[in-house]
Enzyme design. Sequence first.
Site, PDB file in Angstrom:
ATOM      1  N   GLU A 105       0.843  -1.209   0.000  1.00 26.76           N
ATOM      2  CA  GLU A 105       0.000   0.000   0.000  1.00 26.76           C
ATOM      3  C   GLU A 105       0.874   1.253   0.000  1.00 26.76           C
ATOM      4  O   GLU A 105       0.627   2.200  -0.755  1.00 26.76           O
ATOM      5  CB  GLU A 105      -0.924  -0.015   1.211  1.00 26.76           C
ATOM      6  CG  GLU A 105      -1.740   1.248   1.369  1.00 26.76           C
ATOM      7  CD  GLU A 105      -1.956   1.630   2.822  1.00 26.76           C
ATOM      8  OE1 GLU A 105      -1.700   2.802   3.179  1.00 26.76           O
ATOM      9  OE2 GLU A 105      -2.380   0.762   3.608  1.00 26.76           O
ATOM     10  N   HIS A 106       1.909   1.275   0.830  1.00 25.69           N
ATOM     11  CA  HIS A 106       2.834   2.419   0.857  1.00 25.69           C
ATOM     12  C   HIS A 106       3.532   2.578  -0.488  1.00 25.69           C
ATOM     13  O   HIS A 106       3.685   3.691  -0.995  1.00 25.69           O
ATOM     14  CB  HIS A 106       3.874   2.211   1.963  1.00 25.69           C
ATOM     15  CG  HIS A 106       3.389   2.542   3.336  1.00 25.69           C
ATOM     16  ND1 HIS A 106       3.983   3.500   4.133  1.00 25.69           N
ATOM     17  CD2 HIS A 106       2.359   2.048   4.071  1.00 25.69           C
ATOM     18  CE1 HIS A 106       3.350   3.578   5.286  1.00 25.69           C
ATOM     19  NE2 HIS A 106       2.369   2.700   5.278  1.00 25.69           N
TER      20      HIS A 106
END
Length: 490
Positions: A105-106
């Site tokens: 996600e990052h």
Amino acid sequence: MSSHRVKHRAAIRFQSPPPARGAKPRRVLPLRVLARRLTMTAGVLASALALGSAHATLTDVTLDNGLRVIVKEDHRAPVMVSQVWYRAGAMDEFNGTTGVAHVLEHMMFKGTPKVPAGEFSKRIAAAGGRENAFTSRDHTAYFQQMQKDRLPLALELEADRMANLVISDELFAKELQVVMEERRLRTDDQAQSVVYERLMAAAYQAHPYRRPIIGWMDDLVNMSAQDARDWYARWYAPNNATLVVAGDVQASDVVELAKKHFGALPARALPARKPQAEPEQVGEKRMVVKAPAKLPYLLMAWHAPTLKDWQQDTVPYALQILAGVLSGNDSARLQKSLVKTRQIAVNASAGYDAVARGPGMFMIDATPAEGQSVAALEKAIREEIARIQRDGIDADELARVKAQVIAGEVYQRDSLFYQAMQLGDYVTAGQPPEALAGRVDKLRAVTAEQVRAAAREWLRDDRLSLAELDPQPLDAQPRRAAVPGVRHVN
């Protein structure tokens, strides 16, 4: 941001506005914060629901490449919310790579050949919008909130990173340090979060819900950029995603934009998902967790069912009403008896989530008042549960709790963001949009006897796992060097 999924379904998932990426919106706070309710009269409820339905039209289509597109028209303001949900969360991870869903996600903000690192957020901000993302046990989702005419930009950027993400070793190594610091700040340094994490690891014997969303620290330390690349290649495909758009849009226009930007992306074969049933618990589980803290803390978790057949199931709706009976406002039983009358606790609340890909938990947490022991607090909680199991609830209490739970539902529907959130949550968990639309009627239909029966059947000791925080001295710790992208909290 990673997220624990312990809450009342009628409770708002995030504080508004949504937290910055890297924050945890759910189990970092005690259940009492997630249990806030609003009360409305029956007449106001009916009017609010009618108003919401008058403004909203739902469209649900699937493109040729498998991308599901759900559009909720709501023309009250010239804005829209766009969300892309991937049916891949912490429960899909392998041992040794826990936390990779959240790390990926990052990395989704770290660039493609067309959109360099950091440029995604800059372009959304320049267009007057906000963007964010979150990871849960069941899914990972990315969203933008913008003027309605900016939807093409949002979809163009999302389609690009769905297919063309670049995960460099250098950027991965830097971002991994951010995630590890996030874990230290929001789990390792937060005693109640440690209790929750350890209890879940014990309460679930086999199901992957036993693993923390943010990952075990040892797995993060040993994670490689290739682990993230493998995760991206495995799950980030249009046929494993749902696009949800809510706002002042025309469904036909959204579908055409989705075809334009996502339609050329090929579907891919997805890994087979084998059933992962949790074995029946055969006896009460107890643990003591030692961590630096000012006060003791008690967390109780009972295995409970989640919604499978929304038309036939009754227990999940009864459990939600039961959670409202126990907590949610000053007149609820835990707050009224334990906090206000007996003053044995400074806080006490219950939480239950009916919608999930995996098994559920009904949870109660509480902090004893000064001079009171955890054992005395547990005894008092058990007495309140036993009273419901024995005597049930009367018609007035049932009506009041239903009004509170449904009020929370109405207020969620009043927000574009939460309209989209609910739809994405339901469909990613395998429920049709009709299940969400019919939820209020199902809650209204719950009887007092169903609430008592649910308490009798599911709040039994053989289903219970319990953790007690044994507070250790708050010794002064040397402050760690700041990691870019992580805000220190005291």
